[in-house]
Design a protein around this motif. Structure first.
Motif, short mmCIF file in Angstrom:
data_model
loop_
_atom_site.label_atom_id
_atom_site.label_comp_id
_atom_site.label_asym_id
_atom_site.label_seq_id
_atom_site.Cartn_x
_atom_site.Cartn_y
_atom_site.Cartn_z
N ALA A 45 -15.54 -11.88 -31.77
CA ALA A 45 -15.31 -13.25 -32.02
C ALA A 45 -14.71 -13.63 -33.31
CB ALA A 45 -16.52 -14.17 -31.85
N TYR A 46 -14.81 -12.78 -34.10
CA TYR A 46 -14.06 -12.71 -35.55
C TYR A 46 -12.53 -12.31 -35.34
CZ TYR A 46 -18.59 -13.50 -37.66
OH TYR A 46 -20.08 -13.97 -37.97
N GLY A 47 -12.37 -11.58 -34.34
CA GLY A 47 -11.18 -10.83 -34.45
C GLY A 47 -11.11 -9.67 -34.82
N ASP A 48 -12.45 -9.05 -35.11
CA ASP A 48 -12.47 -7.67 -35.68
C ASP A 48 -12.85 -6.78 -34.60
OD1 ASP A 48 -12.12 -8.60 -38.33
OD2 ASP A 48 -14.38 -8.81 -38.70
N ILE A 49 -12.36 -5.58 -35.00
CA ILE A 49 -12.66 -4.16 -34.20
C ILE A 49 -13.25 -3.48 -35.08
CG2 ILE A 49 -11.42 -2.19 -32.86
CD1 ILE A 49 -8.98 -4.04 -32.45
#
Length: 722
Positions: A45-49
């Motif tokens: 949800a943070y856009g983090d991978i």
């Protein structure tokens, strides 16, 4: 872990992923997926991978394994995340934790809003990062992007270990980009280029640091692109152009076929999300549209998944079935290979493009180890013909259909049933839709010896031969028609004689290599109802048990009765709930006129979707529903999954009792029901022959009526049976 072990643990991706990283699994309903063509991206949800099962993948290779944003040297606080209704844009809204500015001044939490917007277009990831300063102070903050590329094959990500890998080259770093290269053992050079809209203040092979000055009440934007090569520097115009093209392309896909609109706003949201998910997963191939199975583990063309997804959508969008049939016919086996489990006439199970498949480290470059795919392929072709009357396409497909039927006849010769037994140790041990190593067993827990005849597969064979006989007779091929009719009748009698277990009042899961039935109650028997094999009395007995508490959890149908020795509601196949399986069973109930129960199953599935943010996962846990509680997610289910999204439309068709006769160009409606809480439903642009009509279902007291829009009356016959 060997390749064989890995593939058998397709049964439970959670186990394979946990072997990679014990901080995994990551809940699929909290991850967000984007897809375009043969690329897809999964992030939190943070856009983090973070490099567990997520990442940016191209052609079954992970080309971005880490992508994390920090501000002021700290991770961010999540405000919310979402996908656009058309599945094109991912947006994450974030804010800063307490940090220091570059000058050492304290910046309180919530002073800066950070928005990440991401999309995929033509094998490229585009991202826009916008910082908005809502404080009364000017601030210069450190914005850092940590990135990594491991170029791992999808099967490595799923848990396979390799004794040897290719060569990772030294990163090429210039003013505003980093290029990373890997030469695989297959001699293919795979590249990942990460580019920025402004030169970082510091750039290494794994991190970019920017000191960004954000004046009070202002915003600054950074653009990032990840592709196979560097192009023009990322900028606003490129981002907007890619977004516009991606949205236009998605609109074009979503325009195919009829649409549904009801009196229920939330129900409409589910239908829209399901339709958008089918469109997202549908890839335009040279042969036409093909729904890839699911993200992340199965984002490729699967035979079984493609056929079932096409069957689910057939009444609304027959063009999808045409594309699936054309692709599978083109890739039909023409030779015998134990490694790929192929034999002439057999239909493909799975295809892959990664390094391991290219090197034959595993058989899935083009693999044929699915016992049910071939009869399902014929079943779909016959259903497509009945839906459309498209004899020209069927004529072109006829040699392929005959070759598939010949393979079934040959493979069934020794036992009278279509059986499976893998030809090589690298292949799948179980080759039905429940392909876990422990999904087929005897009542006492013994794993049966092969070759194994699955009950639902015999149902598919019955339907395939019956459908082929009809087509052959229409083509004037009487001898073939009689042969296939006899075979359909024989398989029906054989199933009734050998699979029916009188003491259970139910059909056995399978018959093993010794001719012994696996006396286990599973949802597989519901697929027999779908094809109409059982006599009415036995169908009612199966239906009653499927709708009992042993199977029906309140959210959907479990794959295994709760009194079975291997029952586990948290398992992959032995007690979980698969929406597509529930939908097939519901369609079977509708076939035998048990439509009130179909409405119940539709209601439970819809309520499950509401709890999963309108997107049904591949599967979820089979715990009994309790008041006030939500369904329990399965840790690493694919999301989205094509046949889970398509289940909404198969359930709807089962409720409505709607069939379209492509030979007479008539609409047939039998004892229609509407979902609970829905009083009106309109199907727009429903194709019947060469015309498209709008069909309305309206609740009137205890009955549901069906009628064509005034402008479309007389265009096609509408036959309604109460």
């Amino acid at each position: 872990m060997t390749i064989t072990q890995l593939d058998e643990r397709k049964l439970d991706p959670a186990i394979a992923l946990a072997s990679l990283d014990e901080t995994a699994p990551r809940e699929p309903h909290r991850l967000y997926a984007l897809k375009h063509g043969d690329c897809f991206a999964v992030a939190d949800a943070y856009g983090d991978i973070r490099g567990a099962g997520d990442g940016f993948f191209r052609d079954d290779t992970r080309v971005l394994s880490e992508f994390r944003l920090t501000v002021g040297g700290r991770s961010l606080s999540l405000l919310g995340a979402s996908l656009s209704q058309d599945n094109v844009l991912f947006t994450s809204n974030l804010t800063n934790l307490p940090i220091e500015s570059a000058a050492g001044r304290q910046i309180p939490q919530g002073a800066i809003h950070i928005e990440r917007v991401r999309l995929l277009w033509q094998e490229r990831l585009y991202e826009r990062i916008t910082l908005s300063n809502y404080s009364r102070e000017h601030s210069t903050v450190l914005v850092s992007l940590r990135f990594g590329v491991d170029f791992r094959d999808m099967f490595e990500v799923r848990g396979s270990t390799r004794s040897k890998r290719g060569t990772a080259h030294t990163a090429e770093i210039d003013q505003s980009s980093v290029v990373l290269r890997y030469e695989g053992l297959d001699k293919v050079v795979r590249t990942s280029a990460i580019s920025f809209s402004q030169p970082p203040d510091q750039l290494t092979s794994e991190r970019a640091d920017f000191f960004i000055a954000v004046t009070k009440r202002s915003r600054q934007t950074l653009y990032v692109e990840v592709g196979s090569k560097t192009t023009a520097r990322p900028q606003s115009e490129r981002f907007r152009a890619a977004a516009a093209r991606a949205r236009f392309g998605m609109r074009a896909k979503r325009r195919h076929g009829a649409t549904l609109h009801s009196s229920g706003r939330v129900f409409n949201d589910w239908m829209e999300r399901a339709r958008a998910d089918v469109a997202l997963l549908t890839t335009e191939l040279a042969t036409g549209p093909y729904p890839y199975a699911g993200i992340p583990w199965f984002s490729t063309a699967f035979g079984r998944d493609g056929v079932i997804s096409a069957l689910q959508m057939l009444w609304l969008n027959p063009g999808l079935a045409r594309g699936v049939l054309a692709f599978l016919a083109q890739h039909q086996a023409t030779e015998t290979s134990p490694f790929s489990d192929s034999e002439p006439g057999k239909i493909m199970h799975e295809t892959r493009k990664g390094e391991m498949a290219a090197l034959s480290e595993l058989p899935f470059g083009r693999y044929y180890g699915g016992v049910d795919t071939t009869p399902l392929y014929i079943l779909l072709a016959c259903a497509y013909a009945d839906r459309t009357g498209d004899t020209a396409f069927i004529d072109g497909l006829w040699p392929s259909l005959c070759a598939a039927a010949e393979w079934i006849e040959t493979a069934s010769r020794s036992t009278g049933f279509l059986t499976y037994q893998r030809a090589a140790e690298s292949g799948l041990a179980n080759q039905g839709w429940k392909d876990s190593f422990d999904s087929v067993f005897h009542a006492d827990g013994r794993i049966p010896k092969g070759p194994i005849a699955l009950v639902e597969v015999q149902g598919y064979v019955f339907a395939a031969f019956r459908g082929l006989a009809k087509l052959a007779r229409l083509r004037g091929e009487e001898e073939r028609a009689e042969n296939w009719e006899l075979r359909a009748d024989a398989i029906r009698q054989q199933v009734e004689r050998h699979f029916w277990i009188e003491e259970l009042g139910y059909y056995a899961l399978a018959i093993d290599g010794d001719g012994q039935p696996c006396k286990v109650r599973t949802s597989n028997a519901g697929h027999l109802l779908y094809v109409g094999l059982p006599n009415p009395d036995r169908a009612r007995m199966v239906a009653d048990q499927l709708l009992s508490a042993s199977f029906h959890s309140g959210w959907g149908l479990r794959t295994l009765a709760d009194d079975a020795i291997f029952f586990n509601p948290m398992s992959y196949h032995n007690g979980s709930i698969w929406p597509h399986d529930t939908a097939i069973c519901a369609a079977g109930l509708a076939r035998y006129g048990i439509r009130d129960s179909v409405v119940r199953l539709m209601s439970g599935t819809f309520e499950s979707a509401v709890h999963f943010n309108m997107r049904l996962p591949e599967l979820f846990c089979g715990f009994t529903r309790s008041a006030g509680e939500a369904p329990i997610a399965y840790p690493v289910a694919c999301l989205p999954q094509a046949w889970s999204a398509g289940s909404a439309f198969m359930l709807m068709q089962a409720c409505l009792g709607l069939q379209i006769d492509g030979w007479t160009n008539e609409i047939h409606v039998t004892r229609p029901h509407l979902p609970i809480g829905i009083d009106n439903l309109v199907i727009r642009h429903l194709s019947v022959g060469h015309v498209a009509v709008d069909l309305t279902f309206q609740r009137v007291g205890d009955r549901v009526g069906a009628f064509l829009a005034d402008a479309h009356e007389g265009l096609v016959p509408l036959v309604v049976k109460s």
